[in-house]
Design a protein around this motif. Structure first.
Motif, PDB file in Angstrom:
ATOM      1  N   GLN A   1       0.821  -1.251   0.324  1.00 15.93           N
ATOM      2  CA  GLN A   1      -0.485   0.411   0.221  1.00 15.93           C
ATOM      3  C   GLN A   1       1.081   0.952  -0.083  1.00 15.93           C
ATOM      4  O   GLN A   1       0.566   2.660  -0.006  1.00 15.93           O
ATOM      5  N   GLY A   2       1.983   1.422   0.501  1.00 13.79           N
ATOM      6  CA  GLY A   2       3.357   2.559  -0.086  1.00 13.79           C
ATOM      7  C   GLY A   2       2.802   3.357   1.339  1.00 13.79           C
ATOM      8  O   GLY A   2       2.130   2.638   2.737  1.00 13.79           O
TER       9      GLY A   2
ATOM     10  N   ALA B   1      13.379  -3.493  -6.594  1.00  9.01           N
ATOM     11  CA  ALA B   1      13.016  -1.776  -7.649  1.00  9.01           C
ATOM     12  C   ALA B   1      12.239  -1.645  -7.122  1.00  9.01           C
ATOM     13  O   ALA B   1      12.253   0.274  -6.187  1.00  9.01           O
ATOM     14  N   LEU B   2      10.756  -2.108  -6.160  1.00 10.62           N
ATOM     15  CA  LEU B   2      10.116  -1.714  -5.191  1.00 10.62           C
ATOM     16  C   LEU B   2      11.392  -0.476  -4.081  1.00 10.62           C
ATOM     17  O   LEU B   2      10.735   0.426  -3.356  1.00 10.62           O
ATOM     18  N   LEU B   3      11.895  -1.894  -3.374  1.00 18.24           N
ATOM     19  CA  LEU B   3      12.571  -1.070  -1.930  1.00 18.24           C
ATOM     20  C   LEU B   3      13.611  -0.012  -2.009  1.00 18.24           C
ATOM     21  O   LEU B   3      13.787   1.045  -2.022  1.00 18.24           O
ATOM     22  N   GLN B   4      13.954  -0.121  -3.468  1.00 19.63           N
ATOM     23  CA  GLN B   4      15.393   1.452  -3.614  1.00 19.63           C
ATOM     24  C   GLN B   4      14.049   2.422  -4.192  1.00 19.63           C
ATOM     25  O   GLN B   4      14.443   3.425  -3.376  1.00 19.63           O
ATOM     26  N   ARG B   5      12.721   2.272  -4.612  1.00 20.34           N
ATOM     27  CA  ARG B   5      12.334   3.466  -4.570  1.00 20.34           C
ATOM     28  C   ARG B   5      11.599   3.514  -3.649  1.00 20.34           C
ATOM     29  O   ARG B   5      11.384   5.250  -3.160  1.00 20.34           O
ATOM     30  N   LEU B   6      11.142   2.613  -2.763  1.00 24.17           N
ATOM     31  CA  LEU B   6      10.558   3.755  -1.693  1.00 24.17           C
ATOM     32  C   LEU B   6      12.162   3.828  -0.649  1.00 24.17           C
ATOM     33  O   LEU B   6      11.565   5.514   0.401  1.00 24.17           O
TER      34      LEU B   6
END
Length: 410
Positions: A103-104, A139-144
């Motif tokens: 969910q971010g 990629a998700l972890l890096q973006r967060l």
């Protein structure tokens, strides 16, 4: 009340989990401990109040873990729950901000992160439910991490992924606590210390209260010898000893009786005053006690305790101290009480705050309460200091502490 074989709550590392409803805080607690300690439900808002549990969390050791209500709760009742959740920060030593990684990170998460940072607390941002991310995890972890400007620690409470690493990371954040002593730093091996423990209706059946337990242990750790007696047997006990005690330490409620029996060349103090030295700022607490002389009719005094014990008919906080204070001042003083975690943030209505020894609170919580009083200009004292002052023996009770005696004589 802590048992004789348990680490006291105030001595455990305080870990608290924060986040939105259904972020998985309760599930993460259960995964960390390997026990079903927190209720888990699909229904939002299952955790309605902060819930604390004492446990051993390896490799850290004795901790208290607190699960808090969701910080996106709704309505008037929800706002009260949010206030309680934020109140937990006052005694938290390590904060875990848990969010649903699918969910971010929300505005609610950012708000509590700001509060955590404002208090300069060690913390981790924990992204739960990483097992639901099928691809492009990195990629998700890096973006967060780029969005937040700091790393996100991924875990899955459901599968256990990342939980072992999370435990290790939590342990690395544990604060390095200053080694404090109640009385042990003033003792030499084989010194004799007499502890006076009244046994009345308020005394817990079959055991001693926590400050008494901790003082006995501190004496033993110093290689000294403790002799425990009641105030009714103190005179005979002192006469039967083969050497002069280094100190006599008493429960504050029998200060006057003990002072009358203890020879003037034996330094005397109380468990409560030792706790003030151990948990707070003894000199400031002593300095503030002089406000008693300026109390007036109608003044409101807050009497605050860190635990929620069952009150007896002649309770120290609600009966004895108000009675002694009125007798000493001759004023019509009004009183309010608080207990447990219910310490008011706004103290402006009160003329003074009288606090217990704080044996069930950690040093961080006591420091917060003293800072609240100091910032608002409200004098704060503790039970032992106040009682000694009211009975005219505060200077005598400060004999083990030359710096405090100098303050009182100045």
């Amino acid at each position: 009340m802590s048992g004789l074989n348990q680490t006291p709550k105030g001595e455990r590392v305080q870990i608290a989990l924060f986040g939105r409803r259904n972020a998985g805080k309760s599930s993460v607690i259960n995964a960390l401990t390997g026990q079903e300690l927190a209720v888990v439900s699909e229904v939002k808002g299952t955790t309605t109040d902060p819930v604390s549990k004492a446990m051993e969390l390896l490799p850290l050791g004795p901790v208290t873990v607190t699960d808090t209500p969701g910080l996106d709760d709704k309505g008037d009742l929800g706002q009260l729950r949010i206030q309680k959740a934020y109140g937990v920060l006052n005694h938290t030593e390590i904060a875990l901000l848990v969010f649903d990684i699918c969910q971010g990170f929300s505005e609610f998460d950012r708000a509590v992160l700001d509060q955590i940072k404002a208090r300069d607390l060690p913390y981790l941002i924990v992204g739960n439910q990483i097992d639901r991310v099928d691809k492009d995890r990195e990629a998700l972890l890096q973006r967060l991490s780029e969005e937040l400007g700091e790393p996100v620690f991924p875990v899955s409470a459901a599968t256990g992924e990342g939980i072992a690493q999370l435990k290790e990371k939590i342990a690395s954040l544990a604060p390095q606590k200053e080694e404090k002593k109640l009385i042990g730093d003033l003792l030499s091996p084989n010194d004799l210390v007499v502890l006076v423990v009244p046994i009345d209706k308020a005394a817990p059946k079959g055991r001693l209260i926590l400050p008494q337990q901790q003082t006995i242990r501190d004496v033993l750790d110093a290689g000294a010898v403790s002799v425990v007696t009641k105030e009714t047997e103190l005179k005979q006990t002192l006469q039967s000893l083969g050497k002069k005690p280094k100190f006599v330490i008493t429960d504050s409620q029998v200060f006057a009786k003990v002072a009358a029996v203890t020879p003037a060349d034996i330094p005397m103090t109380s468990f409560s005053i030792l706790m003030a030295r151990y948990k707070g700022d003894l000199e400031n607490l002593v300095r503030d006690v002089r406000v008693v002389d300026s109390l007036r009719d109608g003044d409101l005094v807050l009497i605050s305790e860190g635990c929620t014990h069952h009150r007896q008919c002649d309770d120290i906080g609600t009966v004895k101290i108000p009675r002694w204070l009125k007798e000493k001042t001759g004023k019509d003083i009004r009183f309010e009480t608080s207990s447990g975690t219910g310490f008011p943030q706004d103290l402006s209505r009160y003329r003074m705050v009288i606090h217990c020894g704080g044996c069930m609170l950690n040093a961080k919580e006591m420091a917060y309460r003293m800072a609240c009083a100091k910032e608002q200009g409200i004098p704060m004292v503790n039970y032992g200091i106040l009682i000694a002052y009211l009975q005219g023996i505060l200077l005598r009770s400060a004999e083990p502490f030359p710096e405090v005696q100098a303050l009182l004589k100045g």
